[in-house]
Design a protein around this motif. Sequence first.
Motif, mmCIF file in Angstrom:
data_model
loop_
_atom_site.group_PDB
_atom_site.id
_atom_site.type_symbol
_atom_site.label_atom_id
_atom_site.label_comp_id
_atom_site.label_asym_id
_atom_site.label_seq_id
_atom_site.Cartn_x
_atom_site.Cartn_y
_atom_site.Cartn_z
ATOM 1 N N SER A 93 34.863 52.888 38.171
ATOM 2 C CA SER A 93 36.083 53.489 37.620
ATOM 3 C C SER A 93 37.119 53.751 38.710
ATOM 4 C CB SER A 93 35.727 54.789 36.896
ATOM 5 O OG SER A 93 36.889 55.420 36.403
ATOM 6 N N SER A 94 36.669 54.275 39.847
ATOM 7 C CA SER A 94 37.603 54.543 40.947
ATOM 8 C C SER A 94 38.151 53.252 41.542
ATOM 9 C CB SER A 94 36.909 55.365 42.028
ATOM 10 O OG SER A 94 35.830 54.641 42.592
ATOM 11 N N VAL A 95 37.321 52.206 41.603
ATOM 12 C CA VAL A 95 37.773 50.920 42.148
ATOM 13 C C VAL A 95 38.819 50.290 41.236
ATOM 14 C CG1 VAL A 95 37.046 48.557 42.652
ATOM 15 C CG2 VAL A 95 35.711 50.469 43.487
ATOM 16 N N VAL A 96 38.583 50.312 39.919
ATOM 17 C CA VAL A 96 39.560 49.761 38.983
ATOM 18 C C VAL A 96 40.872 50.522 39.072
ATOM 19 C CG1 VAL A 96 40.071 49.407 36.536
ATOM 20 C CG2 VAL A 96 37.812 48.853 37.426
ATOM 21 N N ASN A 97 40.807 51.837 39.180
ATOM 22 C CA ASN A 97 42.025 52.635 39.328
ATOM 23 C C ASN A 97 42.740 52.310 40.631
ATOM 24 O OD1 ASN A 97 43.037 55.555 40.616
ATOM 25 N ND2 ASN A 97 43.727 55.162 38.515
ATOM 26 N N ASP A 98 41.980 52.059 41.695
ATOM 27 C CA ASP A 98 42.591 51.716 42.984
ATOM 28 C C ASP A 98 43.278 50.362 42.927
ATOM 29 O OD1 ASP A 98 43.106 51.979 45.811
ATOM 30 O OD2 ASP A 98 41.488 50.554 46.145
ATOM 31 N N VAL A 99 42.745 49.433 42.142
ATOM 32 C CA VAL A 99 43.309 48.087 42.085
ATOM 33 C C VAL A 99 44.523 48.036 41.166
ATOM 34 C CG1 VAL A 99 42.868 45.699 41.400
ATOM 35 C CG2 VAL A 99 41.144 46.966 42.673
ATOM 36 N N VAL A 100 44.382 48.541 39.925
ATOM 37 C CA VAL A 100 45.443 48.375 38.929
ATOM 38 C C VAL A 100 46.462 49.503 38.972
ATOM 39 C CG1 VAL A 100 43.872 47.098 37.453
ATOM 40 C CG2 VAL A 100 44.140 49.554 37.103
ATOM 41 N N GLY A 101 46.117 50.654 39.504
ATOM 42 C CA GLY A 101 47.070 51.751 39.624
ATOM 43 C C GLY A 101 47.175 52.639 38.411
ATOM 44 N N VAL A 102 46.345 52.414 37.398
ATOM 45 C CA VAL A 102 46.335 53.249 36.193
ATOM 46 C C VAL A 102 44.888 53.612 35.895
ATOM 47 C CG1 VAL A 102 48.449 52.247 35.246
ATOM 48 C CG2 VAL A 102 46.220 51.234 34.678
ATOM 49 N N PRO A 103 44.637 54.590 35.019
ATOM 50 C CA PRO A 103 43.248 54.939 34.700
ATOM 51 C C PRO A 103 42.461 53.753 34.162
ATOM 52 C CG PRO A 103 44.721 56.663 33.949
ATOM 53 C CD PRO A 103 45.597 55.541 34.413
ATOM 54 N N ALA A 104 41.170 53.752 34.454
ATOM 55 C CA ALA A 104 40.312 52.634 34.065
ATOM 56 C C ALA A 104 40.094 52.550 32.566
ATOM 57 C CB ALA A 104 38.956 52.760 34.771
ATOM 58 N N GLN A 105 40.469 53.588 31.802
ATOM 59 C CA GLN A 105 40.264 53.553 30.356
ATOM 60 C C GLN A 105 41.130 52.497 29.683
ATOM 61 O OE1 GLN A 105 41.388 57.423 29.000
ATOM 62 N NE2 GLN A 105 43.537 57.206 29.549
ATOM 63 N N HIS A 106 42.178 52.042 30.358
ATOM 64 C CA HIS A 106 43.017 50.978 29.812
ATOM 65 C C HIS A 106 42.437 49.588 30.095
ATOM 66 C CE1 HIS A 106 46.149 53.876 28.847
ATOM 67 N NE2 HIS A 106 46.072 54.356 30.088
ATOM 68 N N PHE A 107 41.408 49.511 30.924
ATOM 69 C CA PHE A 107 40.802 48.229 31.278
ATOM 70 C C PHE A 107 39.296 48.336 31.044
ATOM 71 C CE2 PHE A 107 44.782 48.184 33.488
ATOM 72 C CZ PHE A 107 45.177 46.858 33.524
ATOM 73 N N ASN A 108 38.900 48.356 29.795
ATOM 74 C CA ASN A 108 37.486 48.542 29.474
ATOM 75 C C ASN A 108 36.626 47.378 29.958
ATOM 76 O OD1 ASN A 108 37.986 50.999 28.143
ATOM 77 N ND2 ASN A 108 38.579 49.914 26.275
ATOM 78 N N TYR A 109 37.064 46.151 29.699
ATOM 79 C CA TYR A 109 36.272 44.993 30.093
ATOM 80 C C TYR A 109 36.241 44.828 31.612
ATOM 81 C CZ TYR A 109 36.833 43.951 25.149
ATOM 82 O OH TYR A 109 36.824 44.025 23.779
ATOM 83 N N THR A 110 37.361 45.106 32.246
ATOM 84 C CA THR A 110 37.394 45.046 33.714
ATOM 85 C C THR A 110 36.496 46.110 34.321
ATOM 86 O OG1 THR A 110 39.673 44.246 33.599
ATOM 87 C CG2 THR A 110 38.910 45.053 35.723
ATOM 88 N N HIS A 111 36.462 47.274 33.683
ATOM 89 C CA HIS A 111 35.579 48.342 34.147
ATOM 90 C C HIS A 111 34.123 47.914 34.044
ATOM 91 C CE1 HIS A 111 34.196 52.806 33.769
ATOM 92 N NE2 HIS A 111 33.971 52.300 34.965
#
Length: 346
Positions: free
Chosen positions: A103-121
Motif C-alpha cells: 500500500s505504501s509503495v503504490v502510494n509512493d508511485v502514483v501519488g494517491v491512496p492505494a484504494q484507487h488502484f485495487n488491482y495494482t495494489h
Amino acid sequence: MFARIKSFKLPEAAAIPKLVFQQLISRLIVLRDQLSIAQKFYLLAILLLIFKQPLALVALVSLLAILLEFWPIFEKVWHSLAGKAVLLLFYAIIANFALANASSVVNDVVGVPAQHFNYTHNFAILLYIPAWFIIISGIVMFLVQIMSPAYFLFIWILRPLGIKSPQFIHHSTFRRSTFLVRVMLSFVVIYHLWMLLGVDLESNIEDPDSPVSQVLNQQDVNMREDILDQLEQPQAKDNLSATDDKQLEGMNLNINIFQEIDFKQVHHNYSLGVRKAVALFAYTFEADNLSRCEKSADSHVVELNDYEILAITRNSNAVYDYDFVIKPCVSVAFGRMLPKPVNQVE
C-alpha cells in the motif's frame, strides 16, 4: 598358518599408488552412500568454504540443504491441527506486512491512496510477499539459533528424569557433526539475508543515527567504543612472523570475498524494479484508455471522484518511467471552470 605366511606377498612398488587410490575411492563411495541428500549439500558448502569460494554461493547451497533437511518436519507439522494453526499464523503475518508495504509503495508511485488502484495494489502484494517471506524466515532462523542453547540446556536438565530429546531430524550417521555444520552455515545464511534487507552492521555501528548505534548507546557507551576500537585496529604490524602474515592474508581474502556482492545495490535495484513494475501495471492494466473526462491521446486516466482524475503518461526521464498528475475532470456534466472576473458583483 605358516602356509598363509608363505603365500602372503607384498604388492609391487608400482602398484601401491593404484591400490591406495582404489582404497580411497571405495571409502568415498561408502561415505556417499551413508550421507543423506541434505548432508551432501552441507559437505559441498564446507568444501566451497574451504576453497575460498564466494560466500553467496556457500549461503545458497546451505539454504538448499536446510530446506531439504527441514522439509519432512514441515510436512509433519502441517498434518497436525496445532501445526496448521501455527503455519497459518506465520503466513498471516507475512501477508499483513506485505499488504501494508504494498500500500505504501503504490502510494509512493502514483501519488494517491492505494484504494484507487485495487488491482495494482494486489500486484504489488505479489511482488513483496517473497521479500517478506525471506525477512520473516530470517528472523525465525535467527531466533532459533539464539534459543537452541537454552533448549539443549533444558533437555540436559530433564535427562536425569528419563526424558529424552525428541529427534526431529533423522540421520543415520554423523548426527553431531551435521548439527555443528548446520549451526555454522546458518549464520552465513542469516548474514546474507540481513544484507539483502539493506542492513549493514559495520556502517550502522559507525553511524550515530542508525538503530544499531542507538541501541548500543542506550545499553553501554563503552561497548560501542570498544567495538569501534576493534574495527579501527591495524590489521598488520611490523613484528609479525611469516605464519601470522599468512593468516592475515587469508583473513583479508575472506573479507574481500565477503564483499563481492554489493548488497545495497541489490536492495536498491529490487526496490526500484518493483516500483517501475507497479507503475507499468497501473498504466497498462489499471488505468482506462477511454474516459468521460477530457484527456490527452497518449495518457491513461483513473477517475478519483466526480471532479478529479489521475492522468498517467509515459516519460522516460521520470524516476519510474511514468508521470502521475492529478487534473480536474472536464466533461459534459462538468465543463471547464473559468476564472471568476475581478469586477463581477454578486
